[in-house]
Design an enzyme around this catalytic site. Sequence first.
Site, PDB file in Angstrom:
ATOM      1  N   GLU A  17      71.245   3.047  33.776  1.00  0.00           N
ATOM      2  CA  GLU A  17      70.898   4.620  33.701  1.00  0.00           C
ATOM      3  C   GLU A  17      70.514   5.083  32.017  1.00  0.00           C
ATOM      4  OE1 GLU A  17      72.751   6.972  36.845  1.00  0.00           O
ATOM      5  OE2 GLU A  17      73.417   8.962  35.756  1.00  0.00           O
ATOM      6  N   TYR A  49      67.678  13.305  36.201  1.00  0.00           N
ATOM      7  CA  TYR A  49      66.796  15.050  36.196  1.00  0.00           C
ATOM      8  C   TYR A  49      67.776  15.638  36.069  1.00  0.00           C
ATOM      9  CZ  TYR A  49      63.622  17.071  38.634  1.00  0.00           C
ATOM     10  OH  TYR A  49      62.368  18.108  39.530  1.00  0.00           O
ATOM     11  N   ASP A 111      73.828  19.410  41.589  1.00  0.00           N
ATOM     12  CA  ASP A 111      75.265  20.304  41.533  1.00  0.00           C
ATOM     13  C   ASP A 111      75.348  21.723  41.953  1.00  0.00           C
ATOM     14  OD1 ASP A 111      76.882  18.550  41.091  1.00  0.00           O
ATOM     15  OD2 ASP A 111      77.213  18.564  38.936  1.00  0.00           O
ATOM     16  N   ALA A 125      71.198  16.450  50.467  1.00  0.00           N
ATOM     17  CA  ALA A 125      70.500  15.220  50.025  1.00  0.00           C
ATOM     18  C   ALA A 125      69.268  14.573  50.621  1.00  0.00           C
ATOM     19  CB  ALA A 125      71.526  13.996  48.684  1.00  0.00           C
ATOM     20  N   TYR A 145      80.283   8.634  46.849  1.00  0.00           N
ATOM     21  CA  TYR A 145      81.578   9.028  45.922  1.00  0.00           C
ATOM     22  C   TYR A 145      83.096   8.133  46.774  1.00  0.00           C
ATOM     23  CZ  TYR A 145      78.400  12.089  44.813  1.00  0.00           C
ATOM     24  OH  TYR A 145      77.225  12.450  44.478  1.00  0.00           O
ATOM     25  N   LYS A 165      72.947   9.913  55.585  1.00  0.00           N
ATOM     26  CA  LYS A 165      72.053  10.243  54.216  1.00  0.00           C
ATOM     27  C   LYS A 165      71.014   8.855  54.608  1.00  0.00           C
ATOM     28  CE  LYS A 165      74.062  11.352  50.422  1.00  0.00           C
ATOM     29  NZ  LYS A 165      74.294  11.571  49.266  1.00  0.00           N
ATOM     30  N   GLN A 176      79.451   6.942  42.272  1.00  0.00           N
ATOM     31  CA  GLN A 176      80.047   7.882  41.218  1.00  0.00           C
ATOM     32  C   GLN A 176      80.742   7.099  40.306  1.00  0.00           C
ATOM     33  OE1 GLN A 176      79.636  10.366  39.075  1.00  0.00           O
ATOM     34  NE2 GLN A 176      79.907  11.705  39.898  1.00  0.00           N
ATOM     35  N   GLN A 212      85.066  12.680  26.647  1.00  0.00           N
ATOM     36  CA  GLN A 212      84.340  12.588  27.368  1.00  0.00           C
ATOM     37  C   GLN A 212      84.491  12.200  28.756  1.00  0.00           C
ATOM     38  OE1 GLN A 212      82.868   8.574  26.424  1.00  0.00           O
ATOM     39  NE2 GLN A 212      81.743   8.299  28.425  1.00  0.00           N
TER      40      GLN A 212
HETATM   41  P1  FAD Z   1      74.648  14.709  49.031  1.00  0.00           P
HETATM   42  O1  FAD Z   1      74.721  14.089  49.764  1.00  0.00           O
HETATM   43  O2  FAD Z   1      74.155  16.316  49.517  1.00  0.00           O
HETATM   44  O3  FAD Z   1      76.278  15.830  49.327  1.00  0.00           O
HETATM   45  C1  FAD Z   1      77.149  17.081  48.440  1.00  0.00           C
HETATM   46  C2  FAD Z   1      78.025  17.025  49.331  1.00  0.00           C
HETATM   47  O4  FAD Z   1      77.541  17.865  50.672  1.00  0.00           O
HETATM   48  C3  FAD Z   1      78.762  16.789  50.166  1.00  0.00           C
HETATM   49  O5  FAD Z   1      80.486  17.301  49.710  1.00  0.00           O
HETATM   50  C4  FAD Z   1      78.789  15.905  51.227  1.00  0.00           C
HETATM   51  O6  FAD Z   1      79.835  15.937  51.886  1.00  0.00           O
HETATM   52  C5  FAD Z   1      78.270  17.281  52.059  1.00  0.00           C
HETATM   53  N1  FAD Z   1      77.049  17.263  52.699  1.00  0.00           N
HETATM   54  C6  FAD Z   1      75.979  16.199  53.152  1.00  0.00           C
HETATM   55  N2  FAD Z   1      75.184  15.871  53.762  1.00  0.00           N
HETATM   56  C7  FAD Z   1      75.750  17.308  54.783  1.00  0.00           C
HETATM   57  C8  FAD Z   1      75.583  17.180  55.783  1.00  0.00           C
HETATM   58  N3  FAD Z   1      74.659  17.228  56.162  1.00  0.00           N
HETATM   59  N4  FAD Z   1      76.230  18.396  56.586  1.00  0.00           N
HETATM   60  C9  FAD Z   1      76.974  19.041  56.246  1.00  0.00           C
HETATM   61  N5  FAD Z   1      77.576  18.456  54.228  1.00  0.00           N
HETATM   62  C10 FAD Z   1      77.128  17.295  54.540  1.00  0.00           C
HETATM   63  N6  FAD Z   1      72.945  15.545  39.065  1.00  0.00           N
HETATM   64  C11 FAD Z   1      72.053  15.898  38.812  1.00  0.00           C
HETATM   65  O7  FAD Z   1      71.934  17.720  38.388  1.00  0.00           O
HETATM   66  N7  FAD Z   1      70.710  14.680  38.076  1.00  0.00           N
HETATM   67  C12 FAD Z   1      71.170  13.216  37.512  1.00  0.00           C
HETATM   68  O8  FAD Z   1      69.530  12.916  37.547  1.00  0.00           O
HETATM   69  C13 FAD Z   1      71.903  13.124  38.990  1.00  0.00           C
HETATM   70  N8  FAD Z   1      71.976  11.840  38.993  1.00  0.00           N
HETATM   71  C14 FAD Z   1      73.474  11.207  40.138  1.00  0.00           C
HETATM   72  C15 FAD Z   1      73.288   9.414  39.840  1.00  0.00           C
HETATM   73  C16 FAD Z   1      74.165   9.487  40.611  1.00  0.00           C
HETATM   74  C17 FAD Z   1      74.504   7.981  41.087  1.00  0.00           C
HETATM   75  C18 FAD Z   1      75.121   9.854  41.039  1.00  0.00           C
HETATM   76  C19 FAD Z   1      76.752   9.701  42.241  1.00  0.00           C
HETATM   77  C20 FAD Z   1      75.100  11.494  40.940  1.00  0.00           C
HETATM   78  C21 FAD Z   1      74.443  12.293  40.025  1.00  0.00           C
HETATM   79  N9  FAD Z   1      73.940  13.746  39.873  1.00  0.00           N
HETATM   80  C22 FAD Z   1      73.078  14.146  39.200  1.00  0.00           C
HETATM   81  C23 FAD Z   1      74.917  14.557  40.573  1.00  0.00           C
HETATM   82  C24 FAD Z   1      74.587  15.358  41.599  1.00  0.00           C
HETATM   83  O9  FAD Z   1      73.697  15.699  42.061  1.00  0.00           O
HETATM   84  C25 FAD Z   1      75.898  15.613  42.288  1.00  0.00           C
HETATM   85  O10 FAD Z   1      77.332  15.117  42.745  1.00  0.00           O
HETATM   86  C26 FAD Z   1      76.059  16.706  43.439  1.00  0.00           C
HETATM   87  O11 FAD Z   1      77.178  17.381  43.611  1.00  0.00           O
HETATM   88  C27 FAD Z   1      76.104  15.954  44.832  1.00  0.00           C
HETATM   89  O12 FAD Z   1      74.609  15.119  45.034  1.00  0.00           O
HETATM   90  P2  FAD Z   1      74.267  14.528  46.424  1.00  0.00           P
HETATM   91  O13 FAD Z   1      73.326  14.063  46.184  1.00  0.00           O
HETATM   92  O14 FAD Z   1      75.278  13.406  46.677  1.00  0.00           O
HETATM   93  O15 FAD Z   1      74.237  15.779  47.553  1.00  0.00           O
END
Ligand code: FAD
Length: 287
Positions: A17, A49, A111, A125, A145, A165, A176, A212
Site C-alpha cells: 500500500e 484516497y 472516517d 461501504a 477489522y 459488504k 486493518q 507512529q
Molecule cells: P464500513 O464498512 O461502512 O463500516 C464502518 C462502520 O459502520 C463499522 O462500525 C460497521 O460495523 C458499520 N456498518 C457497516 N455497514 C453497516 C450497515 N449496513 N448498517 C449499520 N452499520 C454498518 N480511509 C481513507 O480515508 N482513505 C483510504 O484510502 C483508506 N484506506 C483504508 C484501507 C484499509 C485496508 C483499511 C482497513 C482502512 C482504510 N481507511 C481509509 C480507513 C477507513 O475509511 C475507516 O476505517 C472508516 O472508519 C471505515 O471504513 P469502512 O469502509 O470499513 O466502513
Amino acid sequence: MKLSELYNKGRTIFSLEVFPPNKRCPIETVYDAVEKLSQLKPDYFSVTYGALGGAAAGKSTCDIASYIKEKCGTEAMAHLTCINSTAADIDAALELFKSHGIENILALRGDINPDLEPKKDFPHASDLTAYILSKGDFDVAGACYPETHVDAESPVEDILNLKKKTDSGASHLITQLFFDNSCFYKFREKCAIAGVNVPISAGIMPVTNKKQIERMVTVCGASLPPKFVKILQRFESDPEALRDAGIAYAADQIVDLISNDVDGIHLYTMNNPYVAYKIHGAISRLL
Ligand code: FAD
C-alpha cells in the site's frame, strides 16, 4: 486484470500500500518510492484516497495508480471513500478510473470527520460497493477489522455488517493493521461462521517509530501484545534500533501468518522502500 483472479490460487498474495503525494511527500518522492517498491514484484499495489474526498483526491489517487500500471507494469487498486461524497462525485471518480484502465477499487466509507456533515448518498461501504458494481466492470474489495471497527456497536454487529459488504459484492478483504496474530485467527474463524467466505489479506504495518505507534493505537485501537510492548520500552530512545526491531517483528508476524495459510499479506509501506525491502528480504522465499 481483476484482483479476484489472483486469489484462491493456493499461494499467498503479496500487496503493497502506498499513499499519494502530500505536503511532506512530494510527487517525485512517491514516483521514486513506487519504482523502487515495484522491484519487489508485488502482486499488486493499492493507493489510498484522501480522507476529505473530492475531485483532487480522486485525481491524486488515479495519477499514482496509473503510473504504477503503466510505468511499473504492476496491477493497481485505487481506494475510494464515500462518506464525504455525493453520487455525482463518485460517478466522476469512477469515470476517471475507467478512463485510466483502473478496474480494481477498494470501496471504503472513510472516517467520520467531526467538522464535516456526512453526505447521505452512501452511509456505508457496502452501499458504495453495490453502487460501483452497478456502474461498470470493476472488481471491488473491502476493509475489515480483526479487533472490531471503532464505531461498531459490538464485534458481532461488525461481522454481520461485514457480511453485508461481501453480500454486496466485495470480492476480497484487507484487514486493518494488527500486532497480535491471535486476533486475526479468531476473526477469521468468526468470518467463516458468519459466512464471510472471500479471501482476506492481513494488513501488516512495520512500526518504525514510537509516535507512529501511539497514533495507530489511538486511531484504530490496535492492541499491543506484551512482546511488542517490551520492544518499545527497550528501544524507544534509539530510533534505528527501534526501526530494526519493528522490521523484525513484522517479518515474524508474516512468517506466522503464512504458516497459518493466510490468503494474502498487505504491507502498509508508508512509501518507505527501505523498510519494505528489509521485510521482503526476510520473507520472499515463503511467498
Ligand atoms: P464500513 O464498512 O461502512 O463500516 C464502518 C462502520 O459502520 C463499522 O462500525 C460497521 O460495523 C458499520 N456498518 C457497516 N455497514 C453497516 C450497515 N449496513 N448498517 C449499520 N452499520 C454498518 N480511509 C481513507 O480515508 N482513505 C483510504 O484510502 C483508506 N484506506 C483504508 C484501507 C484499509 C485496508 C483499511 C482497513 C482502512 C482504510 N481507511 C481509509 C480507513 C477507513 O475509511 C475507516 O476505517 C472508516 O472508519 C471505515 O471504513 P469502512 O469502509 O470499513 O466502513
